[in-house]
Scaffold this active site. Structure first.
Site, mmCIF file in Angstrom:
data_model
loop_
_atom_site.group_PDB
_atom_site.id
_atom_site.type_symbol
_atom_site.label_atom_id
_atom_site.label_comp_id
_atom_site.label_asym_id
_atom_site.label_seq_id
_atom_site.Cartn_x
_atom_site.Cartn_y
_atom_site.Cartn_z
ATOM 1 C CE LYS A 186 -4.276 -1.135 2.321
ATOM 2 N NZ LYS A 186 -5.067 -0.785 3.509
ATOM 3 C CG HIS A 197 -15.207 -1.181 4.355
ATOM 4 N ND1 HIS A 197 -14.042 -0.623 3.883
ATOM 5 C CD2 HIS A 197 -15.881 -0.168 4.972
ATOM 6 C CE1 HIS A 197 -14.004 0.663 4.203
ATOM 7 N NE2 HIS A 197 -15.119 0.968 4.861
ATOM 8 C CD GLU A 248 -12.724 3.847 4.984
ATOM 9 O OE1 GLU A 248 -13.704 4.313 4.399
ATOM 10 O OE2 GLU A 248 -11.709 3.427 4.389
ATOM 11 N NE ARG A 267 -12.723 11.827 2.088
ATOM 12 C CZ ARG A 267 -13.433 10.741 1.897
ATOM 13 N NH1 ARG A 267 -14.741 10.740 2.118
ATOM 14 N NH2 ARG A 267 -12.872 9.603 1.523
ATOM 15 C CB VAL A 324 -20.116 8.966 -0.742
ATOM 16 C CG1 VAL A 324 -21.327 8.746 -1.636
ATOM 17 C CG2 VAL A 324 -18.973 9.604 -1.521
ATOM 18 N NE ARG A 334 -20.881 5.242 -2.594
ATOM 19 C CZ ARG A 334 -19.621 5.606 -2.365
ATOM 20 N NH1 ARG A 334 -18.831 5.937 -3.374
ATOM 21 N NH2 ARG A 334 -19.131 5.609 -1.150
HETATM 22 P P1 ADP Z 1 -8.492 3.937 0.162
HETATM 23 O O1 ADP Z 1 -7.889 5.001 1.006
HETATM 24 O O2 ADP Z 1 -7.959 3.923 -1.224
HETATM 25 O O3 ADP Z 1 -9.988 3.905 0.239
HETATM 26 P P2 ADP Z 1 -8.325 1.754 2.108
HETATM 27 O O4 ADP Z 1 -7.093 1.528 2.892
HETATM 28 O O5 ADP Z 1 -9.477 2.391 2.812
HETATM 29 O O6 ADP Z 1 -7.957 2.561 0.772
HETATM 30 O O7 ADP Z 1 -8.836 0.375 1.499
HETATM 31 C C1 ADP Z 1 -9.914 0.322 0.594
HETATM 32 C C2 ADP Z 1 -10.401 -1.094 0.401
HETATM 33 O O8 ADP Z 1 -9.292 -1.936 -0.014
HETATM 34 C C3 ADP Z 1 -10.947 -1.769 1.651
HETATM 35 O O9 ADP Z 1 -12.308 -1.486 1.875
HETATM 36 C C4 ADP Z 1 -10.740 -3.225 1.271
HETATM 37 O O10 ADP Z 1 -11.721 -3.611 0.309
HETATM 38 C C5 ADP Z 1 -9.410 -3.230 0.540
HETATM 39 N N1 ADP Z 1 -8.255 -3.494 1.445
HETATM 40 C C6 ADP Z 1 -7.466 -2.561 2.027
HETATM 41 N N2 ADP Z 1 -6.507 -3.157 2.792
HETATM 42 C C7 ADP Z 1 -6.669 -4.482 2.690
HETATM 43 C C8 ADP Z 1 -5.981 -5.644 3.240
HETATM 44 N N3 ADP Z 1 -4.935 -5.532 4.049
HETATM 45 N N4 ADP Z 1 -6.451 -6.865 2.903
HETATM 46 C C9 ADP Z 1 -7.512 -7.000 2.071
HETATM 47 N N5 ADP Z 1 -8.194 -5.962 1.521
HETATM 48 C C10 ADP Z 1 -7.792 -4.720 1.816
#
Ligand code: ADP
Length: 450
Positions: free
Chosen positions: A159, A209, A276, A292, A295, A338
């Site tokens: 990430k 989530h 989250e 913030r 949606v 949505r």
């Molecule tokens: P963004 O800031 O781009 O929204 P997030 O960190 O909130 O990114 O992650 C968005 C989505 O990505 C999560 O809702 C999930 O679906 C997936 N995700 C993120 N981290 C993981 C992980 N460690 N393992 C599996 N899925 C993940």
């Protein structure tokens, strides 16, 4: 005392903000790009200012232009909405420096939370479990890098610390792919976010989530407004959201609520925010905080009766307002669909003229949208057209109410994902609330491939 707020956004959230301001007796200034002259909310705004050409970079992302509009109209504060500059700490800082209150947390908090590694560290300090992984500097030596990745354990999620909007993430299944995928993610992150820092997380295979809505008064007091479940996603983008998230471990949930409040209170968090989590086997794993409005905020408003946008305005402007957890009560269940301007099968964007449409209504139905018959959906911005929200005593009734609302709703002239929602709401896995974040892409769409 009377206030004036500039709304630095477009579409449904701009309209949402105007509605909140009107109720509070706040005058509004709406800014728009040359391509957005026909936006609905401009008619309801006290003043309007064109801030530049259609391209978002030259208008809604153009900080000097927005600040000039604020100066010209002498507003007290600036409301960022979501997307665009909503989580840009430099924007928040420049608003403050120019003498306009930024409606949201201070720049320092946005900066800390916008960096996912710092956010994870802060969450851990507040006693919140995060997704296990590696967040120190990535070793330059490939063998050492492989060794730390092995410790995390495959599959791994790479990430970008500055990532957002579902971008800057990549799954690595096996060691052979680690170096290449890390390099690609870094390059992409550098291009998209101007920061190539990455970290590693264990890829959680089949979580839901779940997120927690918080509101802080900026003076050390914070409350939570319960949970939302946003597991119905495609490419990490939410499609259906609901409140509350059901079937959670009660003990784990209570702990998460108090930890979220503790975290917000420890940083004097101001305004609305969302923490989250990925939820699997009774465990919450923190992934990030959005500083913030989101949606999907209406589902929370519908089950609490708490107007989050009004709270944002009141807190920022120092209007009389007290947040009090004991006054937050939860009632029933709410869903949000949505509606996007896109092909329901290929997901290709579908801009163009809406020739005819009909909006849903009735008991327990809320419709948040900026579109109307004759409106031309531009290709330059987000494809979100409308949010249909239903609230009822139970999840089952909220689903039925949504199906009825979708039956009433039609848009002609452009393609939308309306039929995808109708299929999803009739899907057994969704009805039984058994879907995880992978369900839509890995199972549902394959089942429905023609
Ligand atoms: P963004 O800031 O781009 O929204 P997030 O960190 O909130 O990114 O992650 C968005 C989505 O990505 C999560 O809702 C999930 O679906 C997936 N995700 C993120 N981290 C993981 C992980 N460690 N393992 C599996 N899925 C993940």
């Amino acid at each position: 005392m009377s206030f004036k707020v500039l709304i630095a956004n477009r579409g449904e959230i701009a309209l949402r903000a105007i509605r909140a301001c009107k109720e509070l007796g706040i005058s509004t200034v709406s800014v728009y790009s040359e391509g957005d002259k026909d936006l609905k909310h401009l008619r309801f705004s006290d003043e309007t200012v064109c801030i530049g050409p259609t391209s978002p970079l030259e208008s809604y992302l153009n900080i000097p232009s927005i600040l000039s509009a604020a100066e010209l109209t002498q507003v007290d504060a600036i409301y960022p909405g979501y997307g665009f500059l909503a989580e840009d700490p430099d924007f928040a800082e420049m608003c403050q420096k120019s003498g306009f209150k930024f409606i949201g947390p201070d720049a320092k908090t946005i900066r800390k939370m916008g960096d996912k590694i710092t956010a994870k560290t802060l969450a851990e300090k507040a006693g919140i479990q995060t997704v296990p992984g590696y967040k120190d500097e990535i070793p330059e030596d490939p063998e050492k890098f492989k060794a730390v990745a092995r410790d995390v354990g495959y599959p791994i999620m790479i990430k970008a610390t500055a990532g957002g909007g579902g971008r800057g993430m990549r799954v690595v299944e096996k060691e052979e792919d680690l170096i290449t995928l890390a390099q690609i993610t870094m390059q992409e992150a550098k291009n998209a976010f101007g920061n190539e820092t990455i970290y590693l997380e264990k890829f959680i295979a089949n979580p839901r989530h779940v997120e927690v809505q918080v509101v802080g008064d900026g003076k050390g007091k914070a409350i939570h407004l319960g949970t939302r479940d946003c597991s119905m996603q495609r490419r990490h983008q939410k499609i259906i959201e609901e409140a509350p998230a059901l079937n959670l471990n009660e003990v784990a949930l209570e702990k998460i609520f108090s930890a979220c409040i503790k975290l917000c209170e420890s940083i004097n968090y101001e305004g609305a925010g969302t923490l989250e989590f990925l939820y699997e086997n009774d465990n919450f794993y923190f992934i990030e905080m959005n500083t913030r409005i989101q949606v999907e905020h209406p589902v929370t408003e519908m089950i609490t009766g708490f107007d989050i946008v009004k709270a944002q305005m009141r807190i920022a402007l120092g209007m009389k307002f007290e947040i009090d957890q004991s006054r937050i009560n939860f009632k029933g269940h709410a869903l949000e669909c949505r509606i996007n301007a896109e092909d329901p099968e290929t997901f290709q964007p579908s801009p163009g003229t809406i020739t005819k449409m009909h909006t849903p209504g009735g008991f327990g139905v809320r419709y948040d949208s900026h579109i109307y018959g004759g409106y031309i959906v531009p290709p330059y911005y987000d494809s979100l057209l409308a949010k249909i929200i239903t609230q009822a005593n139970s999840r089952e009734s909220a689903i039925k109410r949504m199906l009825s609302a979708l039956d009433e709703f039609f848009i002609e002239g452009i393609k939308t994902n309306h039929s995808l929602h109708q299929k999803l709401l009739r899907d057994e896995v969704f009805i039984n609330n058994k879907h995880t974040i992978n369900y839509l892409e890995n199972e549902f769409l394959k089942k429905h491939e023609s």
